[in-house]
Design an enzyme around this catalytic site. Structure first.
Site, PDB file in Angstrom:
ATOM      1  N   ASP A   1      -3.381   8.313  -1.036  1.00 18.09           N
ATOM      2  CA  ASP A   1      -3.737   7.248  -0.097  1.00 18.09           C
ATOM      3  C   ASP A   1      -5.165   6.781  -0.337  1.00 18.09           C
ATOM      4  O   ASP A   1      -5.451   5.582  -0.437  1.00 18.09           O
ATOM      5  CB  ASP A   1      -3.569   7.779   1.329  1.00 18.09           C
ATOM      6  CG  ASP A   1      -4.071   6.808   2.388  1.00 18.09           C
ATOM      7  OD1 ASP A   1      -3.856   5.603   2.237  1.00 18.09           O
ATOM      8  OD2 ASP A   1      -4.682   7.282   3.377  1.00 18.09           O
TER       9      ASP A   1
ATOM     10  N   HIS B   1       3.413   7.335   5.412  1.00 15.13           N
ATOM     11  CA  HIS B   1       2.190   7.990   5.879  1.00 15.13           C
ATOM     12  C   HIS B   1       1.420   7.196   6.921  1.00 15.13           C
ATOM     13  O   HIS B   1       0.597   7.759   7.657  1.00 15.13           O
ATOM     14  CB  HIS B   1       1.277   8.330   4.692  1.00 15.13           C
ATOM     15  CG  HIS B   1       0.573   7.151   4.098  1.00 15.13           C
ATOM     16  ND1 HIS B   1       1.150   6.329   3.155  1.00 15.13           N
ATOM     17  CD2 HIS B   1      -0.677   6.654   4.314  1.00 15.13           C
ATOM     18  CE1 HIS B   1       0.290   5.386   2.805  1.00 15.13           C
ATOM     19  NE2 HIS B   1      -0.823   5.557   3.499  1.00 15.13           N
TER      20      HIS B   1
ATOM     21  N   GLU C   1       0.583   5.987  12.733  1.00 14.13           N
ATOM     22  CA  GLU C   1      -0.718   5.465  13.161  1.00 14.13           C
ATOM     23  C   GLU C   1      -0.683   3.964  13.436  1.00 14.13           C
ATOM     24  O   GLU C   1      -1.340   3.482  14.354  1.00 14.13           O
ATOM     25  CB  GLU C   1      -1.768   5.764  12.083  1.00 14.13           C
ATOM     26  CG  GLU C   1      -3.178   5.369  12.489  1.00 14.13           C
ATOM     27  CD  GLU C   1      -4.211   5.784  11.444  1.00 14.13           C
ATOM     28  OE1 GLU C   1      -5.404   5.558  11.681  1.00 14.13           O
ATOM     29  OE2 GLU C   1      -3.806   6.334  10.414  1.00 14.13           O
ATOM     30  N   ASP C   2       0.100   3.214  12.657  1.00 18.12           N
ATOM     31  CA  ASP C   2       0.041   1.752  12.725  1.00 18.12           C
ATOM     32  C   ASP C   2       1.219   1.106  13.446  1.00 18.12           C
ATOM     33  O   ASP C   2       1.250  -0.118  13.605  1.00 18.12           O
ATOM     34  CB  ASP C   2      -0.046   1.167  11.310  1.00 18.12           C
ATOM     35  CG  ASP C   2      -1.352   1.533  10.628  1.00 18.12           C
ATOM     36  OD1 ASP C   2      -2.284   1.945  11.332  1.00 18.12           O
ATOM     37  OD2 ASP C   2      -1.432   1.429   9.389  1.00 18.12           O
TER      38      ASP C   2
ATOM     39  N   HIS D   1       0.819  -1.221   0.000  1.00 16.66           N
ATOM     40  CA  HIS D   1       0.000   0.000   0.000  1.00 16.66           C
ATOM     41  C   HIS D   1       0.852   1.269   0.000  1.00 16.66           C
ATOM     42  O   HIS D   1       0.679   2.122  -0.882  1.00 16.66           O
ATOM     43  CB  HIS D   1      -0.952  -0.020   1.191  1.00 16.66           C
ATOM     44  CG  HIS D   1      -1.689   1.259   1.407  1.00 16.66           C
ATOM     45  ND1 HIS D   1      -2.546   1.802   0.470  1.00 16.66           N
ATOM     46  CD2 HIS D   1      -1.670   2.141   2.459  1.00 16.66           C
ATOM     47  CE1 HIS D   1      -3.035   2.939   0.920  1.00 16.66           C
ATOM     48  NE2 HIS D   1      -2.508   3.177   2.123  1.00 16.66           N
TER      49      HIS D   1
END
Length: 761
Positions: free
Chosen positions: A166, A99, A103-104, A75
Site C-alpha cells: 500500500d 484494504h 476505512e473509506d 489503487h
C-alpha cells in the site's frame, strides 16, 4: 452498504481494462505480464476468492477518485498486483483489494469476515489500524500505533507486507499530493517503512521506497546523482561487461555452473548515503555498480570467489561472508571488492538462486518459491527470522514511557547489528554499540541479573566495553551480584534496560511507591490526594498507563519508568470522562489535577518533552555545580533535601557516595533533545600548569577561540620557578566537545599539566 457478495462464476477472469491497469502499475517486466493473450495469472488455490474481492472493492469504491483524477479502484488493484508479484496467496491478494474498504466505506470488519473469511478479515483489519499511523501526532499516540503495528505483525506477518505494498503504490503516485504532504509521507516512509522492508528482507520494496523518498526529501541531490549516473552509463556498462565476460569464461573453465552473471548500478539513495558517510564527491565513488554472480550451490559460491580473486586483485578488508553469517533478515551472499578494468574498484556479489530470491523477496520468498503448502504466517517462537520482532514485543511490556519506547524502537530496530559468539560458538546478533551487559541479558534474564564481569576474546574487560563483530564473549556470574543503576547509562538494548529497571522495581517497590506518592503530592498538594488515588479515575489512569493498579503506577513514577507529566495527564483525562466516587466531587478532582507544581514556582506541569535529561520531566532539576556533568557522561539524579528539586551529578561524584539509595533516581541524557530555549552549553573548570612566559594565556585563548569555545573565567597564579597555574572556566556542548578541546590544548608545547576540576578540588 452491501449485504451480499456479488455472484461471480467460478471460471470468471479479470476484465481487459483491469489487466491494463495492473500492467500500468506493475513493477514486474512488462513482457512477464503480457505472456500470450490469456488473462493475468492468479494463485491457483482460490481464484474465486480473488475475483469476488475485486468485484466487491470495485462496487464499493465506484465513484471515488484519487488525487490524480483516476478512479480510486486503480489503487487497490495496484496494491493487489504488487502482492501477487511477491507471491502472495489468494487471501493476501484479496486483502490487497479490500484494504481500504473498512476505512473509506460503510462496510464493517464483520461483513468482510462474512463474505471472505476470518483470514482476510484479520489482514484488512490490521492494515486499517496501521492506516492511522501518523508521525506528526503526539508522542504517546505514535508509541501506541507502534505497539499496535508490531502486535498485528506478530499475529500475521502478512499484515505488514500488505501495508508495505500500500505504501509503495502511494509513494509511486505521490507527485499528485501537495509538497508538504509529500515531505511528510516521505519522512514517515524512510524512517519506518523502508527499514521494516529491510528487516523483512524484501529488498525490491526497500530500494524503491528509499529512492522515492530520496526524490522528495533531497530533490536537488537526487536529480544530480541521477544525471551523473546517466552520463557515465555507456562507459560503465562497457567496462562491467568486460569484467562479466571474463569472469563467465573463467568460471566455465573451472566447471562452475554459472546460472547468471550481470551488472547493476547501485540505487541512488545508496550512493548518496555512501557519499555522506565517507564525505566524498560523486567522482570519488568508484563502485557505484556491482557484478552479481548466481551459481548452483553454496559450495560453488566459495569456488566462484576463488575464481574472482584469481582473475582480479582483491581489495584488503572488503570481503564479507554473509553466507556463513547471514544478516538478521536472512540475507545471504558473498561480497568482495576487486580492482577491475582501468584500475577501478568493482563490487562482486556471489549467491545461489535461492539466496537471490531471499534477497529480493525476503519473508515472501517462501510464499513465492517454496512449495510447502504451509500458509501459517504467525510468528513462531523458534523461528530465528523473527527474533527482532519477538524482542520488540517484549519491550512493549517493559517500556511504559512513550518517549523512551519510541527512542528504543528507532535506535535498536533499525540500526545495523554486530555479531558476537558465545564460548560454545553460538552466534548472537546485537545492536551496534552493545556491551557485555546487553549480551548477558540476551542469553537469559538471570545471567544478566547475576553478571559480575565479562571476558572478551579471553581478556577481562569492563562491562561498558563496546563489542565488535567476531568477539567471543564470556559472562562471569555470581549469585550475590545484582544489576547496577550505572548499567542504564551504557546498555543499548531496550530489553536489557527494561530488565534492569524491572529488577530494581521489584526489589524497591514500597520505596518507589512512596517516592511516587511524594512526587504527586508536590504537584497537587496533600489535601484529598489519598482519596483521589483510591478513586475510579485513578484506577482508569493506571490501566491507561499499562499498569494493573494505582500502586504499580506510583512505584513506576517513583522509579522513573513513567513521567510525572504522563501520570497527571492520565488522571486529568480519566477524571473528565468518568464519574468519580462519592467521597470526592468532580470539581475538586479537576482542581487538584490542574494545580500548578510547587517545584519551580511558575513552572506548570505540561507536555514539554524537550528536557535535556530523561527521568525528571516536569520536575525542578539542576546540574550539580560540584561536578558539572556533561551530555555523554554517566549521570545520576539526587533528590535534594531542600527546595531545589533534583540535582544531576556525575557518576562517581564524591558528594553522591553517602546519599541513601531512596534519594537516588536513574536518569540519562536526552540524545534527541529538541529546542526548548535552555542553554545549549555546560560549564567546565580546568586547571592548567604552563610555562610562565609572556603571551601564554593569549595563545591558550586563541586556541579556544578557534574551537568557538566561550571562556567565562580565567585566573592566573605565578610561581618563582617560572611555572604558572591557570584556572579556566569554559562552556562546552557535551563530553565529545570537551574531549576535542582538551586534545587541542594538550598539543601546546607550553602546557605541562591539564586536569578537570570541581568545586571540591
Amino acid at each position: 452498504m452491501i449485504s451480499a457478495a456479488p455472484a461471480i462464476p467460478h471460471d470468471c477472469t479479470l476484465p481487459t481494462w483491469l489487466r491494463s491497469c495492473i500492467l500500468e502499475h506493475s513493477q514486474l517486466p512488462k513482457a512477464e505480464c503480457e505472456k500470450g493473450t490469456a488473462p493475468i495469472e492468479l494463485p491457483k488455490d482460490n481464484n474465486q476468492l480473488v475475483c469476488r474481492a475485486f468485484e466487491f472493492a470495485y462496487q464499493l469504491h465506484k465513484g471515488q477518485m484519487r488525487a490524480s483524477g483516476e478512479p480510486y479502484i486503480a489503487h487497490p488493484v495496484a496494491v493487489a498486483n504488487i502482492l501477487r508479484g511477491l507471491g502472495g496467496d489468494s487471501a493476501m491478494i484479496a486483502a490487497g483489494f479490500l484494504h481500504d474498504v473498512v476505512e473509506d466505506t460503510d462496510v464493517t470488519a464483520d461483513e468482510i469476515e462474512a463474505h471472505f473469511g476470518t483470514e482476510v478479515r484479520q489482514m484488512v483489519e490490521g492494515v486499517t489500524k496501521l492506516s492511522k499511523f501518523q508521525f506528526n501526532s503526539k508522542t504517546e499516540r505514535q508509541a501506541e500505533n507502534f505497539r499496535r503495528m508490531f502486535l498485528a505483525m506478530a499475529q500475521d506477518i502478512r499484515v505488514i507486507v500488505v501495508k508495505l505494498a500500500d505504501r509503495l503504490h502511494n509513494m509511486r503516485t505521490l507527485q499528485h499530493m501537495p509538497p508538504e504532504k509529500q515531505r511528510q509521507k516521505a519522512r514517515e516512509t524512510i524512517e519506518i517503512f523502508a527499514p521494516l522492508a529491510n528487516r523483512l528482507g524484501i529488498g525490491r520494496i526497500k530500494w524503491e521506497l528509499e529512492d522515492l523518498c530520496f526524490k522528495y526529501l533531497e530533490d536537488a541531490a537526487y536529480n544530480e546523482i541521477k544525471s551523473l549516473i546517466s552520463e557515465k552509463r555507456t562507459d560503465r556498462e562497457s567496462r562491467l561487461q568486460q569484467v562479466a565476460d571474463l569472469l563467465k569464461t573463467n568460471l566455465e573453465d573451472e566447471g562452475i555452473n554459472c546460472v547468471d552473471i550481470s551488472s547493476r548500478p547501485k540505487h541512488l539513495y545508496s550512493i548518496y548515503r555512501k557519499m555522506q558517510r565517507q564525505q566524498k564527491d560523486f567522482q570519488q565513488i568508484y563502485d557505484i555498480a556491482a557484478v552479481r554472480i548466481i551459481v548452483g550451490t553454496k559450495v560453488e559460491c566459495y569456488r566462484a570467489l576463488a575464481v574472482v580473486h584469481d582473475s582480479f586483485k582483491p581489495i584488503p578488508g572488503r570481503f564479507k561472508d554473509y553466507i556463513g553469517l547471514p544478516k538478521a533478515n536472512r540475507y545471504q551472499s558473498l561480497h568482495t571488492a576487486v580492482i577491475g578494468a582501468q584500475g577501478r574498484p568493482i563490487e562482486v556479489q556471489i549467491r545461489t538462486m535461492e539466496m537471490h530470491h531471499v534477497a529480493e523477496y525476503g519473508i515472501a520468498a517462501h510464499w513465492k518459491y517454496k512449495e510447502t503448502g504451509n500458509s501459517n504466517t504467525k510468528v513462531n517462537a523458534e523461528d530465528e527470522k523473527f527474533t527482532w520482532l519477538r524482542q520488540l514485543l517484549e519491550w512493549q511490556n517493559e517500556l511504559k514511557d512513550a518517549q523512551e519506547y519510541l527512542s528504543d524502537v528507532k535506535d535498536n530496530l533499525f540500526d545495523e547489528e554486530v555479531y558476537v559468539f558465545s564460548p560454545r560458538g553460538d552466534v548472537f546478533a546485537l545492536s551496534q554499540g552493545a556491551t557485555p551487559v546487553d549480551f548477558a541479558y540476551r542469553i537469559h534474564t538471570e545471567v544478566g541479573n547475576h553478571c559480575c564481569g565479562a571476558k572478551v576474546n579471553d581478556r577481562i574487560v569492563t562491562l561498558d566495553t563496546r563489542l565488535k563483530n567476531g568477539d567471543i564473549v564470556e559472562i562471569m556470574t555470581n549469585k550475590n551480584s545484582h544489576p547496577s543503576l550505572d548499567w542504564l547509562n551504557f546498555a543499548v538494548s531496550a530489553g536489557a534496560r527494561g530488565r534492569i529497571r524491572h529488577w530494581y522495581k521489584q526489589c524497591h517497590h514500597d520505596e518507589n511507591m512512596a517516592r511516587g506518592h511524594a512526587m504527586l503530592e508536590k504537584v497537587m498538594g496533600r489535601d484529598g490526594l489519598d482519596a483521589l488515588l483510591k478513586s475510579a479515575p485513578a484506577q482508569e489512569a493506571a490501566q491507561r498507563s499499562n499498569y494493573p493498579c494505582v500502586e504499580d503506577m506510583l512505584a513506576a513514577l517513583g522509579y522513573g519508568e513513567i513521567t510525572l507529566n504522563s501520570v497527571v495527564n492520565r488522571l486529568q483525562e480519566a477524571t473528565k470522562e468518568l464519574q468519580p466516587i462519592e467521597e470526592i466531587d468532580s470539581e475538586t478532582l479537576v482542581e487538584q489535577i490542574n494545580v500548578r507544581t510547587k517545584w519551580g514556582g511558575d513552572a506548570a506541569v505540561n507536555n514539554d518533552s524537550g528536557s535535556s535529561i530523561i527521568g525528571v520531566e516536569g520536575l525542578l532539576h539542576h546540574i550539580a555545580g560540584c561536578c558539572n556533568p556533561l551530555p555523554g557522561e554517566s549521570i545520576l539524579g539526587v533528590v535534594s533535601l531542600g527546595a531545589r528539586g533534583i540535582a544531576i551529578h556525575r557518576q562517581g561524584c564524591p558528594n553522591v557516595a553517602s546519599v541513601p539509595g531512596d534519594r537516588l533516581i536513574p536518569v540519562r541524557w536526552n540524545t534527541a533533545e529538541t529546542s526548548t530555549g535552555r542553554p545549549q552549553t555546560y560549564p567546565v573548570m580546568l586547571k592548567l600548569e604552563v610555562i610562565d612566559r609572556v603571551g601564554v594565556l593569549k595563545d591558550i585563548l586563541s586556541h579556544l577561540s578557534d574551537l568557538k569555545i566561550n571562556v567565562h573565567r580565567a585566573t592566573v597564579t605565578t610561581f618563582p620557578d617560572q611555572i604558572a597555574e591557570i584556572d579556566l572556566g569554559i562552556d562546552v556542548k557535551d563530553h565529545a566537545h570537551f574531549d576535542r578541546t582538551v586534545k587541542k590544548l594538550r598539543k601546546m608545547t607550553d602546557l605541562l599539566k591539564l586536569k578537570r576540576i570541581s568545586q571540591m578540588d
